[in-house]
Design a protein around this motif. Structure first.
Motif, short mmCIF file in Angstrom:
data_model
loop_
_atom_site.label_atom_id
_atom_site.label_comp_id
_atom_site.label_asym_id
_atom_site.label_seq_id
_atom_site.Cartn_x
_atom_site.Cartn_y
_atom_site.Cartn_z
N ASP A 127 0.91 -1.25 0.18
CA ASP A 127 0.11 -0.06 0.15
C ASP A 127 0.70 1.31 -0.23
OD1 ASP A 127 -2.21 1.54 -0.25
OD2 ASP A 127 -2.72 1.33 2.00
N LEU A 128 1.49 1.52 -1.24
CA LEU A 128 2.50 2.56 -1.27
C LEU A 128 1.97 4.03 -1.02
CD1 LEU A 128 5.33 3.56 -2.06
CD2 LEU A 128 4.66 3.49 -4.58
N GLU A 129 2.21 4.64 0.15
CA GLU A 129 1.57 5.76 0.52
C GLU A 129 0.31 5.99 0.33
OE1 GLU A 129 4.03 9.08 -0.91
OE2 GLU A 129 5.82 8.30 -0.37
N ARG A 139 8.00 6.51 -9.84
CA ARG A 139 7.07 6.56 -10.89
C ARG A 139 5.50 6.28 -10.79
NH1 ARG A 139 9.50 4.71 -16.81
NH2 ARG A 139 7.66 5.65 -17.20
N LEU A 140 5.51 5.38 -9.87
CA LEU A 140 4.10 4.87 -9.33
C LEU A 140 3.37 6.17 -8.60
CD1 LEU A 140 4.66 1.10 -8.62
CD2 LEU A 140 3.44 2.21 -10.88
N LEU A 141 4.02 6.83 -8.17
CA LEU A 141 3.78 8.19 -7.16
C LEU A 141 3.19 9.11 -8.14
CD1 LEU A 141 5.45 7.61 -3.98
CD2 LEU A 141 3.00 7.20 -4.29
N ARG A 142 3.69 9.26 -9.31
CA ARG A 142 3.62 10.47 -10.03
C ARG A 142 2.01 10.13 -10.75
NH1 ARG A 142 8.59 9.77 -14.48
NH2 ARG A 142 10.24 10.48 -12.86
N ASN A 170 -5.83 3.55 -19.52
CA ASN A 170 -5.62 2.06 -19.32
C ASN A 170 -4.50 1.82 -18.24
OD1 ASN A 170 -4.83 -0.77 -19.73
ND2 ASN A 170 -5.87 -0.63 -21.74
N ILE A 171 -4.86 1.37 -17.36
CA ILE A 171 -3.71 1.30 -15.96
C ILE A 171 -2.76 0.18 -16.36
CG2 ILE A 171 -3.46 0.59 -13.59
CD1 ILE A 171 -6.05 2.10 -13.18
N SER A 172 -3.24 -1.01 -16.74
CA SER A 172 -2.42 -2.23 -17.21
C SER A 172 -1.52 -1.96 -18.35
CB SER A 172 -3.12 -3.29 -17.58
OG SER A 172 -3.81 -3.05 -18.79
N ASP A 173 -1.80 -1.17 -19.30
CA ASP A 173 -0.79 -0.68 -20.18
C ASP A 173 0.18 0.59 -19.83
OD1 ASP A 173 -2.12 -2.21 -22.13
OD2 ASP A 173 -3.24 -0.91 -23.08
N ASN A 174 -0.16 1.16 -18.90
CA ASN A 174 0.73 2.13 -18.40
C ASN A 174 1.55 1.34 -17.58
OD1 ASN A 174 1.92 4.68 -17.41
ND2 ASN A 174 0.44 4.72 -15.97
N LEU A 175 1.27 0.28 -16.65
CA LEU A 175 2.27 -0.27 -15.64
C LEU A 175 3.13 -1.43 -16.54
CD1 LEU A 175 -0.09 -1.50 -12.72
CD2 LEU A 175 1.84 0.31 -12.90
N THR A 176 2.68 -1.75 -17.62
CA THR A 176 3.39 -2.70 -18.51
C THR A 176 4.48 -1.77 -19.26
OG1 THR A 176 1.72 -4.32 -19.05
CG2 THR A 176 3.51 -3.97 -20.45
N GLN A 177 4.47 -0.53 -19.55
CA GLN A 177 5.31 0.40 -20.01
C GLN A 177 6.34 0.54 -19.11
OE1 GLN A 177 3.76 3.69 -22.00
NE2 GLN A 177 5.74 4.70 -22.32
N ILE A 178 5.80 1.02 -17.86
CA ILE A 178 6.84 1.50 -16.78
C ILE A 178 7.77 0.09 -16.31
CG2 ILE A 178 6.99 2.08 -14.39
CD1 ILE A 178 4.39 3.83 -14.96
N LEU A 179 7.04 -0.91 -16.32
CA LEU A 179 8.04 -2.04 -15.84
C LEU A 179 9.08 -2.37 -16.92
CD1 LEU A 179 5.53 -4.38 -14.30
CD2 LEU A 179 7.37 -3.65 -13.12
#
Length: 351
Positions: free
Chosen positions: A103-105, A138-141, A147-156
């Motif tokens: 539960d990041l921040e 990056r996840l706190l920005r 599309n959350i899943s596409d965003n996380l895929t790109q970040i990872l």
């Protein structure tokens, strides 16, 4: 002329002549030069590497506050609905690393990672510290992505390759040849995104008790991986297990700069996404291959399912059972209990 007189004359003329003495001195100098230059060079490089490493460690503190990696045979931790247990096992050194953030921040975003090092501890330790730090930033920005899943895929994908590039730069300068796998899971808004590089592995137990793989091992003998290695000019051979260039038992990793020069080993992650609302999972297991050498996916899920009410949600029991079954590797297991909601940092144990 007596024999002694002959020896004396020979000694004065040939052995004690100025030319002979000069030649002898030159031989000693040359011998000392070639005999000591390499050890001195190696000593300097080792000293330089340790100084650089110490500097980097001082600059980047681990998010795992109370874990001491040196001179330890086991590590354990609990944070909220996640628990981890690891042992050095039958290996001379502990090269596994891990991290978890629940539960990041207050964003209902959690990160979990397993990093199985080889050829030394540096790569796994560097990647664990660096990639978690970068991912959290990056996840706190604020995100405008729909599309959350596409965003996380790109970040990872971006962060895995970026950290690998930084690691390779350090290794080239310090003559370090270590590498590491990386298995990273992010839970955000009931979506699970898993990035895998190497042969650490994740599985999930869904609402029906069915085992669902979260990742697939990168092994040199796989058709796709073998073809890529051969096209890069490398080869795969069997030495106890199938290995890239007869050396590395995984075809993808971070670090391993000698094998990266011609792309025999790559760091490109495979990334999968899962809808937790649909799966309604009981728990998730992330583990280094020290576990999977002794357990199938289904066996591990069945084993933990019967022990989910234990203090470590079955992680400790699973690690010890893998050791009893004869695992020769470091063994690290992390269990995330989805039946238990986010509780913040409830308990941390470090013995």
């Amino acid at each position: 002329m007596t024999f002694v007189a002959h020896i004396s004359k020979f000694t004065r003329r040939y052995i004690l002549s100025p030319e002979s003495i000069i030649c002898f001195v030159l031989i000693i100098i040359i011998y000392n030069t070639f005999h000591h230059v390499k050890p001195l060079w190696n000593y300097w490089q080792r000293a330089k590497f340790h100084l650089q490493r110490r500097s980097r460690e001082e600059e980047t503190n681990s998010d795992i506050d109370n874990i001491t990696w040196k001179d330890r045979s086991s590590w354990e931790m609990m944070k909220g609905n996640a628990a981890m247990f690891a042992i050095q096992g039958r290996r001379p050194h502990m090269e596994d690393r891990f991290n978890m953030v629940n539960d990041l921040e207050g964003t209902r975003t959690s990160l979990y990672g397993i990093f199985d090092g080889h050829g030394g501890e540096f790569a796994a330790e560097f990647v664990e510290k660096t990639i978690f730090k970068e991912l959290m930033v990056r996840l706190l920005r604020p995100s405008t992505e729909d599309n959350i899943s596409d965003n996380l895929t790109q970040i990872l994908a971006e962060e895995v390759l970026s950290v690998d590039s930084r690691l390779l730069d350090i290794e080239r300068n310090s003559f370090d040849i270590s590498g590491t796998t990386a298995l990273i899971a992010i839970v955000r808004d009931r979506m699970l995104t898993v990035a895998n590089v190497g042969d650490s592995r994740g599985v999930i137990c869904d609402k029906n008790g069915k085992t669902i793989p979260l990742s697939f091992d990168h092994k040199p003998q796989q058709v796709k991986e073998r073809r890529r290695i051969k096209e890069a000019g490398g080869f795969v051979s069997f030495n106890g297990v199938w290995r890239v260039a007869g050396v590395l038992a995984t075809s993808r990793a971070l670090g391993d700069y000698p094998l990266k020069e011609k792309n025999l080993v790559i760091a490109d992650p495979d990334i999968l996404t899962f809808d937790l609302n649909e799966l309604q999972p009981e728990f998730m297991i992330l583990a280094s291959d020290g576990l999977w050498d002794c357990f199938s996916n289904e066996d591990a899920v069945d084993y933990v399912r019967e022990r989910l009410d234990e203090p470590h949600f079955g992680a400790k029991s699973l690690v010890l059972q893998a050791y009893y079954r004869g695992s020769l590797d470091n063994i690290t297991v992390m269990v995330v209990n989805f039946k238990q909601s986010y509780l913040g940092i409830a308990k941390k144990e470090d013995r």
